[in-house]
Design a protein around this motif. Structure first.
Motif, PDB file in Angstrom:
ATOM      1  N   ARG A   1      -7.772   2.859  10.597  1.00 42.37           N
ATOM      2  CA  ARG A   1      -8.199   1.949   9.539  1.00 42.37           C
ATOM      3  C   ARG A   1      -9.663   2.181   9.168  1.00 42.37           C
ATOM      4  O   ARG A   1     -10.475   2.580  10.009  1.00 42.37           O
TER       5      ARG A   1
ATOM      6  N   ASP B   1       0.837  -1.199   0.000  1.00 43.13           N
ATOM      7  CA  ASP B   1       0.000   0.000   0.000  1.00 43.13           C
ATOM      8  C   ASP B   1       0.875   1.253   0.000  1.00 43.13           C
ATOM      9  O   ASP B   1       1.674   1.467   0.918  1.00 43.13           O
TER      10      ASP B   1
ATOM     11  N   SER C   1      -7.924  -0.921   1.826  1.00 50.27           N
ATOM     12  CA  SER C   1      -8.652   0.212   2.401  1.00 50.27           C
ATOM     13  C   SER C   1      -7.831   1.483   2.331  1.00 50.27           C
ATOM     14  O   SER C   1      -6.598   1.458   2.254  1.00 50.27           O
TER      15      SER C   1
ATOM     16  N   GLY D   1     -12.374  -2.309   4.404  1.00 44.06           N
ATOM     17  CA  GLY D   1     -11.632  -2.566   3.184  1.00 44.06           C
ATOM     18  C   GLY D   1     -12.237  -3.647   2.317  1.00 44.06           C
ATOM     19  O   GLY D   1     -13.464  -3.772   2.202  1.00 44.06           O
ATOM     20  N   GLU D   2     -11.376  -4.456   1.756  1.00 41.55           N
ATOM     21  CA  GLU D   2     -11.743  -5.443   0.754  1.00 41.55           C
ATOM     22  C   GLU D   2     -12.752  -6.457   1.282  1.00 41.55           C
ATOM     23  O   GLU D   2     -12.534  -7.086   2.322  1.00 41.55           O
TER      24      GLU D   2
ATOM     25  N   PRO E   1      -5.077   1.893  -1.145  1.00 40.15           N
ATOM     26  CA  PRO E   1      -5.185   0.428  -1.299  1.00 40.15           C
ATOM     27  C   PRO E   1      -4.573  -0.071  -2.598  1.00 40.15           C
ATOM     28  O   PRO E   1      -5.258  -0.629  -3.466  1.00 40.15           O
TER      29      PRO E   1
ATOM     30  N   GLU F   1     -11.810  -5.459   7.751  1.00 37.86           N
ATOM     31  CA  GLU F   1     -11.248  -4.204   8.244  1.00 37.86           C
ATOM     32  C   GLU F   1     -10.173  -4.490   9.285  1.00 37.86           C
ATOM     33  O   GLU F   1     -10.439  -5.133  10.306  1.00 37.86           O
TER      34      GLU F   1
ATOM     35  N   SER G   1      -4.104  -3.814   2.442  1.00 37.58           N
ATOM     36  CA  SER G   1      -5.261  -3.827   3.335  1.00 37.58           C
ATOM     37  C   SER G   1      -6.576  -3.690   2.590  1.00 37.58           C
ATOM     38  O   SER G   1      -7.634  -3.949   3.165  1.00 37.58           O
TER      39      SER G   1
END
Length: 330
Positions: free
Chosen positions: A223, A123, A196, A226-227, A153, A231, A194
């Motif tokens: 944070r 990232d 995100s 994310g994907e 990301p 998270e 991540s």
């Protein structure tokens, strides 16, 4: 001239970080330009961490088949930095991640052993630095910097997708409350990114008196989801310690520091619920060496030895951490 060499060495030794993380790589890059105004610098930071110790809720497990599982992680950060002045700079941290691993995985058909490696772009982060305070009197000096930015990301998060889909499958077979993990290494540990957009914030306080110095670094990672519904937990890192200049010369300086590190991360969130095998609080202690050559080149190297690691659930935790870096101002 010796005072100038000490001030430059102070900026280098206290700017260099102990982790190959976003802000730590920025600290290393910023050190090359600390004694200058407007200009360009470039830094490379490397960190190697073997995760071979298996722990359950902070306690090392007795010898078992789980001792065969591991993740060996290498992270290399390439950091170009542009300084607008001594007060302001902006850096781009571009990480390349390599992971070798072996772990056990519960599937719908039984327990499988998987091994291999993952290599690719991590990232990317864009970080700004502002010097908010600086004072100098004789052989004493203190500097305070604020850092803030965003992590994008750009790293491959496919392993997070796999963990989410596998969890859905195992939930359907065993139920939501079932403990699906049979290994201290998890698919999320193998992800290169991540998935995100995350906030990155930092504060450094650097001080020096004659040949002695001391510093403190504070880092916070905020944070976001994310994907595929995964998270990562928010993370705090605090480091600092005393050091001494072993050699001070107009052409070079060499210093040694004892650095203590406190690193704590919250539990990750998976499909809207806590991932019970994530999150830990660790304390490290180790020596760090710093070198400057002239006013343009700096280097650092060190090792972090774990003093205490308190983890949640079943996890492989770090055996140690080795890190090094170089930076050059053009």
């Amino acid at each position: 001239m010796l005072t100038r060499a000490l001030l430059l060495s102070l900026a280098v030794s206290l700017a260099n970080g102990v982790w190959a993380c976003e802000l730590c790589a920025i600290y290393n890059a910023d050190s090359a330009a600390s004694g200058s105004g407007k200009g360009f610098s470039f830094a490379v930071s490397e960190q190697y961490i073997p995760y071979g110790t298996v722990q359950l809720n902070g306690r090392q497990l007795p010898p078992s088949i789980l001792d065969q599982t591991f993740v060996n992680t290498s992270m290399t950060h390439f950091v170009p930095t542009w300084s607008f002045s001594k007060m302001f700079s902006v850096s781009l941290s571009v990480p390349v991640v390599h992971k070798e691993f072996k772990f056990l995985q519960l599937t719908g058909t039984g327990i499988l052993t998987e091994s291999g490696q993952e290599t690719g772009l991590g990232d990317i982060s864009l970080i700004g630095r502002c010097r908010v305070f600086q004072a100098r009197e004789g052989m004493a000096a203190i500097t305070v910097n604020l850092l803030a930015g965003v992590k994008f990301p750009t790293g491959d998060a496919e392993k997070l997708n796999e963990e989410v889909e596998l969890t859905r499958e195992l939930d359907a077979i065993y139920g939501v409350g079932h403990q699906h993990s049979v290994s201290g290494v998890h698919l999320s540990d193998l992800a290169l990114g991540s998935g995100s957009y995350d906030g990155v914030f930092g504060l450094t306080v650097n001080s020096r008196w004659q040949r002695l110095f001391c510093n403190a670094q504070f880092q916070y990672y905020l944070r976001t989801p994310g994907e595929a519904g995964y998270e990562f937990g928010n993370e705090w890192m605090i480091s600092g310690g005393p050091g001494v200049y072993l050699f001070v010369h107009e052409a070079f300086t060499l210093s040694l520091q004892t650095l203590a590190t406190y690193d704590t991360s919250d539990t990750d969130t998976l499909l809207g619920r806590p991932n019970r095998n994530t999150g830990m609080t660790a304390i490290y202690l180790g020596p760090q060496l710093y070198l400057t050559l002239g006013e343009r080149f700096s280097a650092n190297a060190g090792v972090d030895l774990p003093i205490s690691i308190d983890n949640n659930g079943l996890q492989n935790v770090p055996d140690y951490r080795i890190h090094a870096g170089v930076s050059f101002r053009f």
